[in-house]
Design a protein around this motif. Structure first.
Motif, PDB file in Angstrom:
ATOM      1  N   ASP A  62       1.075  -1.058   0.085  1.00 49.26           N
ATOM      2  CA  ASP A  62       0.161  -0.017   0.129  1.00 49.26           C
ATOM      3  C   ASP A  62       0.924   1.042  -0.300  1.00 49.26           C
ATOM      4  O   ASP A  62       2.228   1.395   0.461  1.00 49.26           O
ATOM      5  CB  ASP A  62      -1.224   0.044   1.161  1.00 49.26           C
ATOM      6  CG  ASP A  62      -2.362  -0.644   0.759  1.00 49.26           C
ATOM      7  OD1 ASP A  62      -2.729  -0.471  -0.026  1.00 49.26           O
ATOM      8  OD2 ASP A  62      -2.912  -1.411   1.550  1.00 49.26           O
ATOM      9  N   HIS A  63       0.310   2.169  -0.622  1.00 47.91           N
ATOM     10  CA  HIS A  63       1.094   3.760  -0.490  1.00 47.91           C
ATOM     11  C   HIS A  63       1.321   4.287   0.741  1.00 47.91           C
ATOM     12  O   HIS A  63       0.417   4.522   1.375  1.00 47.91           O
ATOM     13  CB  HIS A  63       0.044   4.610  -1.359  1.00 47.91           C
ATOM     14  CG  HIS A  63      -0.003   4.242  -2.693  1.00 47.91           C
ATOM     15  ND1 HIS A  63       0.866   4.575  -3.753  1.00 47.91           N
ATOM     16  CD2 HIS A  63      -1.041   3.710  -3.436  1.00 47.91           C
ATOM     17  CE1 HIS A  63       0.501   3.894  -5.099  1.00 47.91           C
ATOM     18  NE2 HIS A  63      -1.043   3.539  -4.716  1.00 47.91           N
ATOM     19  N   ASP A  64       2.504   4.299   1.014  1.00 49.77           N
ATOM     20  CA  ASP A  64       3.184   5.025   2.269  1.00 49.77           C
ATOM     21  C   ASP A  64       2.548   4.660   3.597  1.00 49.77           C
ATOM     22  O   ASP A  64       2.272   5.405   4.525  1.00 49.77           O
ATOM     23  CB  ASP A  64       2.834   6.558   1.944  1.00 49.77           C
ATOM     24  CG  ASP A  64       3.300   7.123   0.698  1.00 49.77           C
ATOM     25  OD1 ASP A  64       4.391   6.819   0.355  1.00 49.77           O
ATOM     26  OD2 ASP A  64       2.525   7.955  -0.128  1.00 49.77           O
TER      27      ASP A  64
ATOM     28  N   ILE B 101       5.919  -1.670   0.829  1.00 50.23           N
ATOM     29  CA  ILE B 101       5.063  -0.715   0.826  1.00 50.23           C
ATOM     30  C   ILE B 101       5.693   0.138  -0.275  1.00 50.23           C
ATOM     31  O   ILE B 101       6.790  -0.125  -0.911  1.00 50.23           O
ATOM     32  CB  ILE B 101       5.834   0.173   2.337  1.00 50.23           C
ATOM     33  CG1 ILE B 101       5.146   1.631   2.419  1.00 50.23           C
ATOM     34  CG2 ILE B 101       7.353   0.405   2.146  1.00 50.23           C
ATOM     35  CD1 ILE B 101       5.507   2.154   3.780  1.00 50.23           C
ATOM     36  N   GLU B 102       4.493   0.967  -0.937  1.00 47.74           N
ATOM     37  CA  GLU B 102       4.941   1.655  -1.979  1.00 47.74           C
ATOM     38  C   GLU B 102       5.236   3.155  -1.823  1.00 47.74           C
ATOM     39  O   GLU B 102       4.146   3.716  -1.178  1.00 47.74           O
ATOM     40  CB  GLU B 102       3.846   1.570  -3.260  1.00 47.74           C
ATOM     41  CG  GLU B 102       4.305   2.080  -4.545  1.00 47.74           C
ATOM     42  CD  GLU B 102       3.353   1.793  -5.617  1.00 47.74           C
ATOM     43  OE1 GLU B 102       2.132   1.551  -5.367  1.00 47.74           O
ATOM     44  OE2 GLU B 102       3.728   2.249  -6.762  1.00 47.74           O
ATOM     45  N   LEU B 103       6.558   3.466  -1.782  1.00 46.28           N
ATOM     46  CA  LEU B 103       6.949   5.096  -1.223  1.00 46.28           C
ATOM     47  C   LEU B 103       6.671   5.782  -2.166  1.00 46.28           C
ATOM     48  O   LEU B 103       7.207   5.843  -3.260  1.00 46.28           O
ATOM     49  CB  LEU B 103       8.211   4.699  -0.481  1.00 46.28           C
ATOM     50  CG  LEU B 103       8.374   6.164   0.159  1.00 46.28           C
ATOM     51  CD1 LEU B 103       7.809   6.468   1.385  1.00 46.28           C
ATOM     52  CD2 LEU B 103       9.957   6.335   0.507  1.00 46.28           C
TER      53      LEU B 103
ATOM     54  N   VAL C 267       7.730   9.076  -8.442  1.00 51.40           N
ATOM     55  CA  VAL C 267       8.647   8.049  -8.786  1.00 51.40           C
ATOM     56  C   VAL C 267       8.139   7.051  -7.637  1.00 51.40           C
ATOM     57  O   VAL C 267       8.205   7.530  -6.496  1.00 51.40           O
ATOM     58  CB  VAL C 267       9.950   8.232  -8.617  1.00 51.40           C
ATOM     59  CG1 VAL C 267      10.822   7.012  -8.868  1.00 51.40           C
ATOM     60  CG2 VAL C 267      10.390   9.429  -9.806  1.00 51.40           C
ATOM     61  N   HIS C 268       7.772   6.087  -7.960  1.00 52.58           N
ATOM     62  CA  HIS C 268       7.110   5.009  -6.906  1.00 52.58           C
ATOM     63  C   HIS C 268       8.284   3.906  -6.473  1.00 52.58           C
ATOM     64  O   HIS C 268       8.942   3.348  -7.462  1.00 52.58           O
ATOM     65  CB  HIS C 268       6.025   4.404  -7.005  1.00 52.58           C
ATOM     66  CG  HIS C 268       4.862   5.365  -7.070  1.00 52.58           C
ATOM     67  ND1 HIS C 268       3.692   5.001  -7.534  1.00 52.58           N
ATOM     68  CD2 HIS C 268       4.860   6.758  -6.829  1.00 52.58           C
ATOM     69  CE1 HIS C 268       2.972   5.994  -7.294  1.00 52.58           C
ATOM     70  NE2 HIS C 268       3.283   7.003  -6.887  1.00 52.58           N
ATOM     71  N   LEU C 269       8.661   3.747  -5.180  1.00 52.66           N
ATOM     72  CA  LEU C 269       9.579   2.923  -4.915  1.00 52.66           C
ATOM     73  C   LEU C 269       8.964   1.624  -3.994  1.00 52.66           C
ATOM     74  O   LEU C 269       8.155   1.936  -3.001  1.00 52.66           O
ATOM     75  CB  LEU C 269      10.949   3.442  -4.152  1.00 52.66           C
ATOM     76  CG  LEU C 269      11.474   4.596  -4.645  1.00 52.66           C
ATOM     77  CD1 LEU C 269      12.624   5.054  -3.865  1.00 52.66           C
ATOM     78  CD2 LEU C 269      12.479   3.896  -5.865  1.00 52.66           C
TER      79      LEU C 269
ATOM     80  N   ALA D 153       9.199   0.672  -9.080  1.00 56.06           N
ATOM     81  CA  ALA D 153       8.013   0.409  -9.261  1.00 56.06           C
ATOM     82  C   ALA D 153       7.676   0.817 -10.746  1.00 56.06           C
ATOM     83  O   ALA D 153       8.216   1.909 -11.288  1.00 56.06           O
ATOM     84  CB  ALA D 153       6.808   0.902  -8.343  1.00 56.06           C
ATOM     85  N   HIS D 154       6.982   0.151 -11.649  1.00 55.10           N
ATOM     86  CA  HIS D 154       6.726   0.649 -13.227  1.00 55.10           C
ATOM     87  C   HIS D 154       7.345   1.807 -13.658  1.00 55.10           C
ATOM     88  O   HIS D 154       6.615   2.928 -13.836  1.00 55.10           O
ATOM     89  CB  HIS D 154       5.188   0.982 -12.919  1.00 55.10           C
ATOM     90  CG  HIS D 154       4.451   1.903 -11.988  1.00 55.10           C
ATOM     91  ND1 HIS D 154       4.870   3.005 -11.826  1.00 55.10           N
ATOM     92  CD2 HIS D 154       3.954   1.540 -10.727  1.00 55.10           C
ATOM     93  CE1 HIS D 154       4.448   3.470 -10.639  1.00 55.10           C
ATOM     94  NE2 HIS D 154       3.644   2.543  -9.948  1.00 55.10           N
ATOM     95  N   PRO D 155       8.592   1.788 -13.808  1.00 52.82           N
ATOM     96  CA  PRO D 155       9.316   2.920 -14.561  1.00 52.82           C
ATOM     97  C   PRO D 155       8.865   3.445 -15.716  1.00 52.82           C
ATOM     98  O   PRO D 155       9.023   4.454 -16.231  1.00 52.82           O
ATOM     99  CB  PRO D 155      10.552   2.305 -14.435  1.00 52.82           C
ATOM    100  CG  PRO D 155      10.652   0.827 -14.824  1.00 52.82           C
ATOM    101  CD  PRO D 155       9.459   0.515 -13.890  1.00 52.82           C
TER     102      PRO D 155
ATOM    103  N   SER E 144       3.565   6.636 -16.329  1.00 55.51           N
ATOM    104  CA  SER E 144       3.468   7.684 -15.864  1.00 55.51           C
ATOM    105  C   SER E 144       2.294   7.787 -15.248  1.00 55.51           C
ATOM    106  O   SER E 144       1.268   8.011 -15.968  1.00 55.51           O
ATOM    107  CB  SER E 144       3.656   8.933 -16.837  1.00 55.51           C
ATOM    108  OG  SER E 144       2.704   8.946 -17.700  1.00 55.51           O
ATOM    109  N   GLU E 145       1.896   7.492 -13.913  1.00 55.60           N
ATOM    110  CA  GLU E 145       0.930   7.473 -13.319  1.00 55.60           C
ATOM    111  C   GLU E 145       0.047   8.890 -13.268  1.00 55.60           C
ATOM    112  O   GLU E 145      -1.133   9.048 -12.942  1.00 55.60           O
ATOM    113  CB  GLU E 145       1.017   7.114 -11.861  1.00 55.60           C
ATOM    114  CG  GLU E 145       1.370   5.774 -11.829  1.00 55.60           C
ATOM    115  CD  GLU E 145       0.965   5.344 -10.451  1.00 55.60           C
ATOM    116  OE1 GLU E 145       0.966   5.870  -9.541  1.00 55.60           O
ATOM    117  OE2 GLU E 145       0.819   3.802 -10.163  1.00 55.60           O
ATOM    118  N   ASP E 146       0.834   9.736 -13.499  1.00 57.17           N
ATOM    119  CA  ASP E 146       0.507  11.176 -13.203  1.00 57.17           C
ATOM    120  C   ASP E 146       0.551  12.085 -14.653  1.00 57.17           C
ATOM    121  O   ASP E 146       0.713  13.442 -14.572  1.00 57.17           O
ATOM    122  CB  ASP E 146       1.181  12.102 -12.108  1.00 57.17           C
ATOM    123  CG  ASP E 146       2.637  11.701 -12.213  1.00 57.17           C
ATOM    124  OD1 ASP E 146       3.106  11.200 -13.273  1.00 57.17           O
ATOM    125  OD2 ASP E 146       3.440  11.837 -11.194  1.00 57.17           O
TER     126      ASP E 146
HETATM  127 FE    FE Z   1       2.443   3.203  -8.393  1.00 56.64          FE
END
Ligand code: FE
Ligand code: AMP
Ligand code: ZN
Ligand code: FE
Length: 291
Positions: A39-41, A64-66, A75-77, A190-192, A195-197
């Motif tokens: 989960d995110h953060d 955890i997805e930071l 950028v998600h880690l 994560a998913h480099p 672009s989620e955004d």
């Molecule tokens: Fe993500």
């Protein structure tokens, strides 16, 4: 699908719509050996998923997805096997969550100016225990009759270049990586390639930096990566000697991604765990006899 793991799933503890146990049941149904909760953060769903995995005989991988950001791009880690009682990491997560509430209020104010008032309390209720995010605001906009669906809300208002967009506080990816590593985790980018955004993908130059700072792997096989994108990141990961993972990024009803859509084999998971530095967790047992 023997000895396969889904290393990226969300629940209501962030912006997913399922309970931890639902994800476990889906994984079991698919014959997966185990799954990660990322989960995110937040790590607030871990206990529930760990219990469900124990009951159903699956391997639980704490993750955890930071959320981090570089040059206005998110950028998600993914941090696996981080300590849930690591002070600096948990303080950063608290800060991310608190800042998100403040930001949601600002977005509500923008929407009101645009003639689309929504109730911040309703947004918080929709988010529940999860860190408040734009998908929750989008849901509130639908409820209020301002937009047709989530995509409509993003396309016209909430996207990064949209009129109601407010940037969120985030740490730099290298700092985020260091926090996760200091908490004992093995870190995967994560998913480099997506672009989620809408801000574009991670650059190879940033991958160089992250690899130098101790990145363990790259999430190459992701449902939103087209084959050519995955091939490109697979080659980049290989060049750096990084572990290549696959995962679904399951979010329940909120995104059109199925749990188990992409997976990681046991051998790769073992390589990943070798990169974690955390005595809190035993070695992942991947043999069928142990299940
Ligand atoms: Fe993500
Ligand atoms: P937030 O963390 O509040 O900035 O929201 C990020 C989430 O919003 C992402 O994880 C996506 O689920 C969603 N999102 C961001 N940009 C878009 C977009 N252009 N279209 C659809 N969903 C988006
Ligand atoms: Zn998400
Ligand atoms: Fe995710």
């Amino acid at each position: 699908m023997p000895h396969e793991f889904d290393l990226h799933t969300h629940t209501v503890h962030s912006d997913g719509t399922t309970q931890p146990e639902d994800n476990v049941l889906m994984a079991k149904e698919l014959g997966l050996a185990g799954l990660a909760l990322t989960d995110h953060d937040t790590v607030s769903g871990w206990a529930q998923m760990r219990d469900a995995c124990t009951r159903h005989g699956l391997v639980f991988i704490p993750g955890i997805e930071l959320s981090t950001e570089r040059d206005g791009r998110s950028v998600h880690l993914l941090g696996y096997w981080v300590s849930s009682d690591d002070g600096p990491l948990m303080a950063e997560c608290d800060r991310l969550r608190n800042e998100r509430v403040r930001r949601a209020e600002q977005i509500c104010a923008r929407l009101a100016e645009l003639g689309m008032p929504i109730d911040i309390e309703r947004v918080r209720a929709i988010a529940g225990d999860a860190p408040v995010g734009r998908p929750h605001l989008a849901s509130a906009m639908i409820e209020a009759g301002h937009v047709e669906d989530i995509q409509d809300a993003f396309d016209h208002y909430l996207a990064d270049d949209g009129p109601a967009y407010v940037p969120k506080y985030a740490v730099d990816p290298v700092r985020g990586l260091e926090l996760l590593r200091a908490a004992g985790g093995a870190v995967v980018l994560a998913h480099p390639g997506v672009s989620e955004d809408g801000g574009g993908s991670v650059t190879p130059a940033l991958l160089d930096e992250l690899a130098a700072a101790g990145l363990a792997g790259v999430e190459v096989d992701h449902p939103a990566h087209e084959p050519d994108v995955a091939a490109r990141w697979r080659a980049l990961a290989r060049n750096h000697g990084l572990v290549v993972t696959g995962a679904s990024d399951f979010h329940g009803e909120r995104k059109d991604l199925r749990l188990g859509d992409r997976t990681t084999p046991a051998e790769v998971l073992e390589q990943l765990q070798a990169a974690a530095d955390n005595e809190m967790y035993g070695k992942v047992s991947v043999s069928p006899a142990a299940r």
